[in-house]
Scaffold this motif. Sequence first.
Motif, PDB file in Angstrom:
ATOM      1  N   ALA A  60      63.929 -48.099 -14.255  1.00 10.55           N
ATOM      2  CA  ALA A  60      62.778 -47.658 -14.043  1.00 10.55           C
ATOM      3  C   ALA A  60      62.315 -46.470 -15.155  1.00 10.55           C
ATOM      4  N   LEU A  61      63.106 -45.568 -14.925  1.00 11.73           N
ATOM      5  CA  LEU A  61      62.777 -44.410 -15.973  1.00 11.73           C
ATOM      6  C   LEU A  61      62.895 -45.008 -17.318  1.00 11.73           C
ATOM      7  N   PHE A 107      53.502 -48.990 -14.866  1.00 14.81           N
ATOM      8  CA  PHE A 107      53.351 -50.393 -14.743  1.00 14.81           C
ATOM      9  C   PHE A 107      54.765 -50.830 -15.398  1.00 14.81           C
ATOM     10  N   TRP A 108      55.239 -50.282 -16.561  1.00 14.96           N
ATOM     11  CA  TRP A 108      56.474 -50.675 -17.130  1.00 14.96           C
ATOM     12  C   TRP A 108      57.580 -50.140 -16.250  1.00 14.96           C
ATOM     13  N   GLY A 109      57.361 -49.148 -16.069  1.00 15.95           N
ATOM     14  CA  GLY A 109      58.668 -48.500 -15.114  1.00 15.95           C
ATOM     15  C   GLY A 109      58.812 -49.600 -13.631  1.00 15.95           C
ATOM     16  N   ALA A 110      57.755 -49.919 -13.240  1.00 19.27           N
ATOM     17  CA  ALA A 110      57.899 -50.682 -12.061  1.00 19.27           C
ATOM     18  C   ALA A 110      58.487 -51.910 -12.532  1.00 19.27           C
ATOM     19  N   LEU A 114      61.724 -53.788 -11.179  1.00 19.07           N
ATOM     20  CA  LEU A 114      61.910 -54.938 -10.153  1.00 19.07           C
ATOM     21  C   LEU A 114      63.016 -55.830 -11.034  1.00 19.07           C
ATOM     22  N   ALA A 115      62.907 -55.968 -12.436  1.00 19.67           N
ATOM     23  CA  ALA A 115      63.936 -56.834 -13.107  1.00 19.67           C
ATOM     24  C   ALA A 115      65.284 -56.426 -12.688  1.00 19.67           C
ATOM     25  N   ARG A 116      65.694 -55.248 -12.482  1.00 19.82           N
ATOM     26  CA  ARG A 116      66.879 -54.760 -12.125  1.00 19.82           C
ATOM     27  C   ARG A 116      67.262 -55.132 -10.753  1.00 19.82           C
ATOM     28  N   ALA A 117      66.147 -55.095  -9.890  1.00 23.68           N
ATOM     29  CA  ALA A 117      66.391 -55.739  -8.550  1.00 23.68           C
ATOM     30  C   ALA A 117      66.603 -57.244  -8.473  1.00 23.68           C
ATOM     31  N   ALA A 118      66.115 -57.977  -9.329  1.00 31.92           N
ATOM     32  CA  ALA A 118      66.301 -59.369  -9.376  1.00 31.92           C
ATOM     33  C   ALA A 118      67.417 -59.887  -9.919  1.00 31.92           C
ATOM     34  N   ALA A 119      67.821 -59.021 -11.100  1.00 29.49           N
ATOM     35  CA  ALA A 119      69.076 -59.257 -11.766  1.00 29.49           C
ATOM     36  C   ALA A 119      69.940 -58.131 -11.727  1.00 29.49           C
ATOM     37  N   PRO A 120      70.741 -57.741 -10.570  1.00 32.01           N
ATOM     38  CA  PRO A 120      71.324 -56.500 -10.391  1.00 32.01           C
ATOM     39  C   PRO A 120      72.403 -56.414 -11.722  1.00 32.01           C
ATOM     40  N   GLY A 137      54.354 -59.548 -15.391  1.00 32.82           N
ATOM     41  CA  GLY A 137      53.669 -59.520 -14.106  1.00 32.82           C
ATOM     42  C   GLY A 137      52.980 -58.005 -14.419  1.00 32.82           C
ATOM     43  N   ALA A 138      53.597 -56.957 -14.906  1.00 33.23           N
ATOM     44  CA  ALA A 138      53.166 -55.860 -14.863  1.00 33.23           C
ATOM     45  C   ALA A 138      51.951 -55.875 -15.849  1.00 33.23           C
ATOM     46  N   GLU A 139      52.088 -56.373 -16.868  1.00 31.67           N
ATOM     47  CA  GLU A 139      50.932 -56.259 -17.882  1.00 31.67           C
ATOM     48  C   GLU A 139      49.616 -57.141 -17.134  1.00 31.67           C
ATOM     49  N   TYR A 140      50.005 -58.294 -16.389  1.00 25.91           N
ATOM     50  CA  TYR A 140      48.639 -58.819 -15.533  1.00 25.91           C
ATOM     51  C   TYR A 140      48.221 -57.894 -14.349  1.00 25.91           C
ATOM     52  N   LEU A 141      48.912 -57.168 -13.893  1.00 25.61           N
ATOM     53  CA  LEU A 141      48.724 -56.230 -13.021  1.00 25.61           C
ATOM     54  C   LEU A 141      47.762 -55.230 -13.513  1.00 25.61           C
TER      55      LEU A 141
END
Length: 505
Positions: A60-61, A107-110, A114-120, A137-141
């Motif tokens: 996230a950082l 948004f990018w941090g999130a 999320l990507a790390r959570a989906a692909a640890p 998804g972040a850019e859409y939000l």
Amino acid sequence: MATTAWASRRGRVSRVALAALGGVGLGLGHSPYGLPWLAFAALPLLFHLWAAAPGRAGAALTGWAAGVGFFGLTLSWIVEPFLVDIARHGVLAIPALLGMAGGLALFWGAAFWLARAAAPEARGLRAVLALAAALTGAEYLRSVVLTGFPWALPAYAWTDTPVAQAAAWAGPHGLGLLLLLLALLPALLRPLPLLAAAAGLALLWGAGAWRLDRPDPAAPGPVLRLVQPNAAQRLKWQPEMIPRFYQRLLTETAAPAGTAPDAVIWPETAVPWLVQEEPGVAAQIAAAAGPGTPVLLGALERGADGGWYNGLTALGDGGAVLGSYRKHHLVPFGEYMPLAGALRAVGLLWIAEGLAGSFDRGPGPRLMAVPGLPPFQPLICYEAIFPHQILRGAQRPAWLLQVTNDAWFGTWSGPYQHLDQARMRAIEQGLPLARAANTGVSAVIDARGRVLASLPLGVPGRLDAALPGALEPTLYARTGDRAALIALLALLTGAALWPRRRRAA
């Protein structure tokens, strides 16, 4: 991967700095820099920094730092409004840029989290799919949360290339997802992903070139005259300058032409008066255009309830009001102050009153009909940056009209990025767009996003051009962002469910 191992040996400060540099590299793809190819180096760098980051928090950082670099560059114009009255607001310029960049970077941090959570495991194709989908998804939000701010979306870096034509099928978010995937594939450092990235980009380029080469739509429509007064924001409302800029508008409106214009268009807030309540001013403007030639101008309106609106007014012969539109998507901190009550409560009333225009919202997007012109959808200033708010279906307009005052955006990046986004709306919808900008760039744009005629930034004048024809509704105009959202959810789900590789005993 060797590159990931190299990144993992960097200290945290070094990784954060490199991530910010990667974000700057992505930002250089946008106007006025025009280097979209850098994404194929910047995104692989960010991928390996993300993969090397310790855990989800580290990921996230990394994403947040990349966002700070990206938004710090692409939104650098945001300091300009604070420099108009530098004595009063100048001290807020840098904090505003840092706050905006840091806030949007969340948004990018999130997304990286999320990507790390989906692909640890953070490697292989699974990781590429997860990161591309999460960032999309972040850019859409970012485009819809808290009224949204979809400025500098990934697809916009390619506006000047045939690649942008794919937005007619996939929209800005679908095209952004494709481009992120293609630019991340080289991070795998294997021949097949590299070939796939090259082939995918070549396919997008070729399909876009094919679309640009298709026959033009129906014959051009009415001749529009766009008037660009070039009133610098710091001078625009000074009492001694108001008559000068107003006379410039009248002179350009009345100037003779080989083919008389069918309508005259002035930019956003072109005059300081309430035109609908000043019949003498309205009659003078109409007289300058001549009989039978309507004038569409940006002007303030006062509602029956006492509210104030940023509006577009159509004037006919004698100054008769033919119709009007009130801006509904207001600029936070510019046209209204979020949390103004809280600011007053803590003693910061001067910010709430000094920065915000305190406008009221209009009822929403709508068609506007003016005699002699095809029906159009008005867009005032940054309403043109919201792809999901263009009317569709039975309400589809024949063309789009944007009136704007880009003097607020300075002279470096903001006006050109704003123009790019207007061009993308034309591509997405298959509609021509006319754009009257106070200081430029005023332009007539065809239904494939090409600028057919324009007035450059910082030059007063007028532009006479025929309105190009419209295309049939595009796939994106019919379906919106649904396909892009389904695709990114499918990719994220697929990445999360991807079979994990067993480690050797």
